[in-house]
Design an enzyme around this catalytic site. Structure first.
Site, PDB file in Angstrom:
ATOM      1  N   LYS A 132     -10.279  16.556 -35.334  1.00  0.00           N
ATOM      2  CA  LYS A 132     -10.506  18.004 -35.363  1.00  0.00           C
ATOM      3  C   LYS A 132     -10.077  18.588 -36.699  1.00  0.00           C
ATOM      4  CE  LYS A 132      -6.148  18.897 -32.871  1.00  0.00           C
ATOM      5  NZ  LYS A 132      -5.484  19.854 -33.758  1.00  0.00           N
TER       6      LYS A 132
ATOM      7  N   CYS B 193      -1.408  23.519 -31.036  1.00  0.00           N
ATOM      8  CA  CYS B 193      -2.547  22.657 -30.700  1.00  0.00           C
ATOM      9  C   CYS B 193      -2.545  22.187 -29.253  1.00  0.00           C
ATOM     10  CB  CYS B 193      -2.599  21.470 -31.660  1.00  0.00           C
ATOM     11  SG  CYS B 193      -2.928  21.977 -33.373  1.00  0.00           S
TER      12      CYS B 193
ATOM     13  N   ASP C  32      -2.133  15.108 -31.442  1.00  0.00           N
ATOM     14  CA  ASP C  32      -1.637  15.157 -32.821  1.00  0.00           C
ATOM     15  C   ASP C  32      -0.245  14.560 -33.026  1.00  0.00           C
ATOM     16  OD1 ASP C  32      -3.992  16.534 -32.947  1.00  0.00           O
ATOM     17  OD2 ASP C  32      -3.144  18.420 -33.663  1.00  0.00           O
TER      18      ASP C  32
END
Length: 373
Positions: free
Chosen positions: A255, A300, A127
């Protein structure tokens, strides 16, 4: 940093790495540089050299000698406890008679020694998107005060210098009506069991009445599919498979794509009801060791590491290539991962770990322990 007998050279890099002084005496080193680790004759040769009594099987002491050869620093072994040696021995001793026959040893070699000596590796970049660096969810606006942009040059250096077998980019990829957005809190009924029911703010936790009926932390809207904030940061190197000098495979994993359930991990949603394609993609490439970095370390990145461990991957958390939201949570997650036998490493240790060149033998023992346990 240390010499680790078996785990020394990647055949693609032989001409760039320093030969250990003991190389001429190191049988395992010879196996690796000759690309013979998978050969049946190699396994037989090693087994016969360990079978000092020539009785056709290894006893516990002979097996301990084998582990000493695996884990050593300049011919000084890193000690495994008697319980650990016994446990590994018994796992592979099919007849449970304290005799490890060749068939048992071959099974050990193929299933655990080769993946440890010559793993197939992937860098998981979690990310590193605009919204987490200078957008609506910028890490530098969070309690830790850390700067998300700082991970980019560190990750770029890893991409440029380490011959991973695959590079993975994961992306939060939310629809506009996603359940994690504070802006959407009025669009769903709040459950009677919710810890917060009125005057709900960012970072509050709620439970919505409908599926999946779990606690949901609320964040500002971020990484909306196709928006500027959802794109990888422009300074991050995006590897092109066609022109990559290391010939690495590239995977992109999206995701959080469903409206009614969040997904911190790159493998599953937060309820493990839905799975991304990541595990399948990695398995197709034979990947067994993951080097994980990115944003946010305590959310994450940590969730991805924990799910990777659950799925049986060896995991290295690259701490200087991560930034997070809450400093205490970052340390708590690192401790949790370490207790699960993930390795906490810095980026300057990664190339040595990845190539099994000159590195910290204690780290490799930890990765080996994870595989066994």
């Amino acid at each position: 940093m240390t010499h680790f007998n078996i785990f020394y050279l990647n055949k693609k890099k032989i001409n760039r790495l320093r030969m250990p002084s003991s190389a001429s005496l190191d049988t395992f080193y010879r196996y690796k540089i000759q690309n013979r680790l998978s050969d049946l004759e190699t396994i037989k040769e090693c087994f016969n050299s360990l079978d000092t009594k020539r009785n056709g099987y290894l006893e516990n002491l002979e097996f301990r000698n084998f582990l000493n050869y695996l884990f050593c620093n300049k011919n000084k072994p890193y000690q495994l406890s008697n319980n650990e040696v016994e446990k590994i021995f018994n796992i592979f001793c099919e007849k449970k008679n304290q005799k490890l026959f060749f068939a048992d040893f071959k099974n050990l070699w193929l299933k655990f020694v080769i993946p440890t000596v010559r793993p197939r590796t992937a860098l998981i970049i979690v990310d590193v998107q605009n919204d987490f660096i200078d957008g609506t969810m910028a890490i530098n606006k969070c309690p830790s005060g850390q700067e998300g942009l700082e991970v980019v040059p560190c990750i770029n250096e890893l991409i440029k210098t380490v011959p991973f077998d695959a590079i993975v980019y994961t992306l939060d990829w939310h629809p506009e009506d996603h359940c994690s957005f504070i802006e959407n809190v009025e669009k769903r009924k709040i459950s009677k069991n919710s810890p917060n029911k009125k005057n709900i703010l960012v970072n509050d936790i709620v439970i919505f009445e409908n599926y999946p009926n779990i606690e949901q932390k609320l964040w500002p809207a971020h990484c909306i599919q196709g928006s500027h904030g959802s794109h990888l940061h422009p300074d991050l190197i995006e590897v092109d498979e066609m022109s990559d000098p290391f010939k690495r495979s590239v995977i992109k994993t999206y995701k959080g794509i469903k409206s009614d359930i969040d997904s911190y991990s790159a493998f599953f949603d937060n309820c493990k009801l839905n799975e991304t394609s990541l595990n399948s993609d990695l398995k197709k490439l034979g990947i067994d060791e993951l080097y994980v970095c990115g944003l946010a370390a305590d959310v994450c990145v940590a969730a991805t590491c924990n799910d990777a461990l659950d799925l049986g991957y060896r995991v290295v958390f690259i701490e200087d290539a991560c930034r997070g939201i809450i400093a205490e949570d970052i340390e708590r997650q690192k401790m949790k991962l370490s207790n699960r036998n993930a390795v906490i490493a810095t980026s300057n240790q990664v190339i040595s770990l990845c190539l099994k060149e000159i590195f910290n033998g204690l780290m490799e023992i930890k990765l080996f322990r994870f595989v066994i346990w």
